[in-house]
Design a protein around this motif. Structure first.
Motif, PDB file in Angstrom:
ATOM      1  N   TRP A 289      -2.452  -9.126  -4.981  1.00 29.13           N
ATOM      2  CA  TRP A 289      -3.985  -8.962  -4.785  1.00 29.13           C
ATOM      3  C   TRP A 289      -4.222  -7.824  -5.031  1.00 29.13           C
ATOM      4  N   ARG A 290      -5.476  -7.635  -4.724  1.00 35.38           N
ATOM      5  CA  ARG A 290      -5.812  -6.254  -4.482  1.00 35.38           C
ATOM      6  C   ARG A 290      -6.322  -5.564  -3.695  1.00 35.38           C
ATOM      7  N   GLU A 291      -5.909  -5.170  -2.114  1.00 31.02           N
ATOM      8  CA  GLU A 291      -7.672  -5.232  -1.626  1.00 31.02           C
ATOM      9  C   GLU A 291      -8.719  -5.134  -1.214  1.00 31.02           C
ATOM     10  N   ILE A 292      -9.807  -4.268  -1.218  1.00 30.33           N
ATOM     11  CA  ILE A 292     -11.172  -4.427  -1.622  1.00 30.33           C
ATOM     12  C   ILE A 292     -11.982  -3.952  -0.228  1.00 30.33           C
ATOM     13  N   VAL A 293     -11.765  -2.545  -0.006  1.00 30.98           N
ATOM     14  CA  VAL A 293     -12.031  -1.620   0.833  1.00 30.98           C
ATOM     15  C   VAL A 293     -13.773  -1.336   0.405  1.00 30.98           C
ATOM     16  N   GLU A 294     -14.601  -1.798   1.256  1.00 34.42           N
ATOM     17  CA  GLU A 294     -16.254  -1.383   1.885  1.00 34.42           C
ATOM     18  C   GLU A 294     -15.935   0.274   1.993  1.00 34.42           C
ATOM     19  N   ASP A 295     -17.213   0.533   1.476  1.00 28.45           N
ATOM     20  CA  ASP A 295     -17.534   2.135   2.495  1.00 28.45           C
ATOM     21  C   ASP A 295     -16.542   2.659   1.602  1.00 28.45           C
ATOM     22  N   GLY A 296     -15.796   2.811   0.887  1.00 25.91           N
ATOM     23  CA  GLY A 296     -14.926   4.240   0.442  1.00 25.91           C
ATOM     24  C   GLY A 296     -14.214   4.264   0.528  1.00 25.91           C
ATOM     25  N   GLY A 297     -13.350   3.334   1.238  1.00 32.31           N
ATOM     26  CA  GLY A 297     -12.011   3.313   2.641  1.00 32.31           C
ATOM     27  C   GLY A 297     -11.400   2.450   1.135  1.00 32.31           C
ATOM     28  N   VAL A 298     -10.203   3.357   2.045  1.00 30.39           N
ATOM     29  CA  VAL A 298      -8.830   2.950   0.941  1.00 30.39           C
ATOM     30  C   VAL A 298      -8.112   2.273   0.529  1.00 30.39           C
ATOM     31  N   PRO A 299      -7.640   1.426   0.654  1.00 23.41           N
ATOM     32  CA  PRO A 299      -6.332   0.246   1.043  1.00 23.41           C
ATOM     33  C   PRO A 299      -4.828   0.313   1.293  1.00 23.41           C
ATOM     34  N   GLU A 300      -4.543   0.362   2.307  1.00 24.99           N
ATOM     35  CA  GLU A 300      -2.820   0.612   1.992  1.00 24.99           C
ATOM     36  C   GLU A 300      -1.988   0.043   1.069  1.00 24.99           C
ATOM     37  N   TYR A 301      -1.323   0.936   0.785  1.00 21.60           N
ATOM     38  CA  TYR A 301      -0.122   0.561   0.122  1.00 21.60           C
ATOM     39  C   TYR A 301       0.400  -0.609  -0.003  1.00 21.60           C
TER      40      TYR A 301
ATOM     41  N   ALA B  83       1.215  -3.516 -10.422  1.00 27.03           N
ATOM     42  CA  ALA B  83       2.057  -2.491 -10.620  1.00 27.03           C
ATOM     43  C   ALA B  83      -0.055  -1.185 -10.151  1.00 27.03           C
ATOM     44  N   TYR B  84       0.384  -0.926  -9.477  1.00 26.98           N
ATOM     45  CA  TYR B  84      -0.430   0.590  -9.452  1.00 26.98           C
ATOM     46  C   TYR B  84      -1.039   1.300 -10.805  1.00 26.98           C
TER      47      TYR B  84
ATOM     48  N   VAL C 165      -3.950   4.681  -2.424  1.00 27.96           N
ATOM     49  CA  VAL C 165      -3.891   4.605  -1.676  1.00 27.96           C
ATOM     50  C   VAL C 165      -3.079   4.982  -0.578  1.00 27.96           C
ATOM     51  N   MET C 166      -3.229   4.206   0.602  1.00 30.08           N
ATOM     52  CA  MET C 166      -2.798   4.923   1.974  1.00 30.08           C
ATOM     53  C   MET C 166      -1.439   4.646   2.325  1.00 30.08           C
ATOM     54  N   PHE C 167      -0.903   5.411   2.058  1.00 27.06           N
ATOM     55  CA  PHE C 167       0.614   5.295   2.798  1.00 27.06           C
ATOM     56  C   PHE C 167       1.155   6.308   3.930  1.00 27.06           C
ATOM     57  N   ASP C 168       1.985   5.674   4.543  1.00 26.16           N
ATOM     58  CA  ASP C 168       2.279   6.940   6.053  1.00 26.16           C
ATOM     59  C   ASP C 168       1.149   7.394   6.331  1.00 26.16           C
ATOM     60  N   GLY C 169       0.201   7.033   6.813  1.00 27.61           N
ATOM     61  CA  GLY C 169      -0.984   8.265   7.205  1.00 27.61           C
ATOM     62  C   GLY C 169      -2.149   9.181   6.353  1.00 27.61           C
ATOM     63  N   ALA C 170      -1.732   8.775   5.027  1.00 28.34           N
ATOM     64  CA  ALA C 170      -2.047   9.815   3.611  1.00 28.34           C
ATOM     65  C   ALA C 170      -2.295   9.191   2.490  1.00 28.34           C
ATOM     66  N   GLU C 171      -3.270   9.770   2.261  1.00 25.27           N
ATOM     67  CA  GLU C 171      -3.767   9.183   0.967  1.00 25.27           C
ATOM     68  C   GLU C 171      -2.999   9.608  -0.851  1.00 25.27           C
ATOM     69  N   TYR C 172      -2.838   9.200  -1.370  1.00 21.18           N
ATOM     70  CA  TYR C 172      -2.472   9.321  -2.485  1.00 21.18           C
ATOM     71  C   TYR C 172      -3.467   8.761  -3.642  1.00 21.18           C
ATOM     72  N   VAL C 173      -3.290   8.844  -5.154  1.00 21.28           N
ATOM     73  CA  VAL C 173      -3.329   8.748  -5.838  1.00 21.28           C
ATOM     74  C   VAL C 173      -2.700   8.337  -7.251  1.00 21.28           C
TER      75      VAL C 173
ATOM     76  N   GLY D  21       5.195  10.268  -9.779  1.00 21.99           N
ATOM     77  CA  GLY D  21       4.197   9.347 -10.013  1.00 21.99           C
ATOM     78  C   GLY D  21       2.792   9.261  -8.957  1.00 21.99           C
ATOM     79  N   TRP D  22       2.664  10.363  -7.861  1.00 22.19           N
ATOM     80  CA  TRP D  22       1.210  10.122  -7.181  1.00 22.19           C
ATOM     81  C   TRP D  22       1.193  12.033  -6.603  1.00 22.19           C
ATOM     82  N   GLU D  23      -0.581  11.905  -6.473  1.00 21.18           N
ATOM     83  CA  GLU D  23      -0.395  13.022  -5.600  1.00 21.18           C
ATOM     84  C   GLU D  23      -1.372  12.774  -4.614  1.00 21.18           C
ATOM     85  N   GLN D  24      -1.290  13.476  -3.322  1.00 21.26           N
ATOM     86  CA  GLN D  24      -1.270  13.576  -2.204  1.00 21.26           C
ATOM     87  C   GLN D  24      -2.571  13.972  -2.279  1.00 21.26           C
TER      88      GLN D  24
END
Length: 133
Positions: free
Chosen positions: A76-88, A97-98, A104-112, A128-131
Motif C-alpha cells: 500500500w502507499r499512504e495518501i497524505v493530504e494537503d501536500g504532505g509527504v508520507p513516511e518511507y 517499490a518507489y 518520502v520522509m526519511f529520518d526527518g528529511a524529505e527525499y525524492v 537513488g534519492w535526492e534530499q
C-alpha cells in the motif's frame, strides 16, 4: 489450433480486468466500500483490488497491487493530504517499490526518488534519492 491460441491470448488480455470487476462486485455485495477500515482478507475473493483505498491506524492507504491481502503499509502507499509527504516504508518487492518522482520522509528529511524500482532507503542507496531543501 489457431483458434485456441487466439482464445488464450484474448483470455490473458482480459482476465485481470474481469477478476478486478468480480472482486469489486464481491466486496460491494459484502458491504465493503473504498475508504473503510482495513480488514484482513480471508482469500483472493475478498482481497482488495489495485487502487482501492482503506484506512488503517488513522491513516489512508491506496492498494498498489491487485488482490492485495497484505496489511498496510506493505503493498500500500499512504495518501497524505494537503501536500504532505508520507513516511518511507521499506518495500517488500517490485509491487510496492518507489518510482521516479515519489517523495518520502526519511529520518526527518524529505527525499525524492531518482529512478524507478527503488527498494532501498535513502541511507542504503543514496544515489537513488535526492534530499530536498
Amino acid at each position: 489450433m489457431i483458434d485456441n491460441e487466439l482464445q488464450r491470448r484474448d483470455t490473458l488480455a482480459t482476465a485481470e480486468k474481469q477478476a478486478t470487476e468480480l472482486n469489486t462486485a464481491y466486496l460491494a455485495a459484502a458491504g465493503v466500500e473504498p475508504g473503510q477500515e482495513w480488514k484482513q482478507p480471508t482469500s483472493a475473493v475478498d482481497a482488495y483490488p489495485k487502487d482501492w483505498t482503506v484506512t488503517f491506524e488513522g491513516k489512508t492507504f491506496v492498494s498498489l497491487t491487485p488482490a492485495n491481502v497484505w496489511q498496510p503499509p506493505n503493498g500500500w502507499r499512504e495518501i497524505v493530504e494537503d501536500g504532505g509527504v508520507p513516511e518511507y516504508v521499506a518495500p517488500t518487492g517490485a509491487h510496492d517499490a518507489y518510482n521516479t518522482g515519489d517523495h518520502v520522509m526519511f529520518d526527518g528529511a524529505e527525499y525524492v526518488a531518482l529512478q524507478d524500482g527503488l527498494v532501498w532507503s535513502p541511507a542504503d542507496y543514496p544515489a537513488g534519492w535526492e534530499q530536498q531543501a
